[in-house]
Design an enzyme around this catalytic site. Sequence first.
Site, PDB file in Angstrom:
ATOM      1  N   LYS A 253       0.336  11.706 -12.137  1.00 31.83           N
ATOM      2  CA  LYS A 253       0.449  10.624 -13.125  1.00 31.83           C
ATOM      3  C   LYS A 253      -0.401  10.950 -14.348  1.00 31.83           C
ATOM      4  CE  LYS A 253       1.630   7.265  -9.616  1.00 31.83           C
ATOM      5  NZ  LYS A 253       1.217   6.256  -8.646  1.00 31.83           N
TER       6      LYS A 253
ATOM      7  N   GLN B 278      -3.798   2.730  -7.189  1.00 32.34           N
ATOM      8  CA  GLN B 278      -3.019   3.546  -6.255  1.00 32.34           C
ATOM      9  C   GLN B 278      -3.096   2.948  -4.850  1.00 32.34           C
ATOM     10  OE1 GLN B 278      -1.111   6.341  -7.149  1.00 32.34           O
ATOM     11  NE2 GLN B 278      -0.374   6.213  -5.059  1.00 32.34           N
TER      12      GLN B 278
ATOM     13  N   ASP C  91       2.839  -1.236 -12.765  1.00 31.33           N
ATOM     14  CA  ASP C  91       3.544  -0.993 -11.497  1.00 31.33           C
ATOM     15  C   ASP C  91       4.548  -2.110 -11.218  1.00 31.33           C
ATOM     16  OD1 ASP C  91       3.190   1.343 -10.106  1.00 31.33           O
ATOM     17  OD2 ASP C  91       1.318   0.730  -9.152  1.00 31.33           O
TER      18      ASP C  91
END
Length: 282
Positions: free
Chosen positions: A53, A97, A120
Amino acid sequence: MAVIIDGTKVSQDVRDEIRKEALRLKADAGVVPGLAVILVGDDPASHIYVARKEKACTEVGFLSREYKFPGDTREAQLLDIIAELNVDTAIHGILVQLPLPQHINPDSVINAIDPKKDVDGFHPLNVGRLLTGNPFHTSCTPSGILELLDRYEIDIRGREAVIVGRSNIVGKPLALLLLARHATVTVCHTRTRNLPEVTRRAEILVAAAGSPEMITGDMVRGGAVVIDVGINRLPGGKLVGDVAFDQVGEKASHITPVPGGVGPMTIAMLLKNTLHAANDLT
Ligand code: NAD
């Protein structure tokens, strides 16, 4: 043999477009999109994902900031960092994460992120907006799947779509996205009776179960579009999806490979959400 949907190529196209838009945003408004990624603990897969990422961010000209914490970090500490990032004007996207260590409640952490920075798309407000047909940030893997279908000019409207898997990050949001595009959607799960009978109805079949090669040729209708979200590592180390690629490829009209199908799209859509956040917050 089916057309193989090239997620690596589509992902690169999307990233090229994002890079250009980021340059324009910098020139017009002096803004560089910024993404903060928070990683807790030492799960090896998570470390690989976070590194990818970061690299992807830098390649499109975004600012990328990484916050790494040991596995015994307290939830309160994490919430403090999120509160700081929520008001940090250089940061437009915040990503935690997952999975988090057992002692940290992922819902509390996700709920603490400013929904405008929740790239997200996991915050209940963003989930609710998707549900009510007014999406803001949409979960990356499902929106990556829609992007693949669109770029291969695959019709969704009125078609019979079957999703195997009902998780909050893939199956459920994907069902809502497909529904919004006028598909007739069925969501299957471990308690679904006679799964092959249901999957054989699908004109668009999405496998997101995390079960290696469980979708076999006999479960697929001729000419179906088959999207494989699964990522499974076999004991010998080989990476396979949820779809038995060779068998199903003989029957499908289109199929995504693993790797190189849905996977690369997830990061591309994360970048897209971060750009969207930067535009919105500017
Ligand atoms: P999950 O474990 O949270 O959910 C799996 C779902 O599949 C559950 O709803 C379960 O009921 C259903 N399921 C499992 N086995 C089944 C079976 N035999 N029959 C019917 N239903 C079954 O998983 P997830 O987080 O949604 O991920 C699913 C898969 O997709 C995993 O392999 C994961 O690694 C992969 N994944 C890939 C990406 C990507 O970027 N390509 C992103 C997220 C997840």
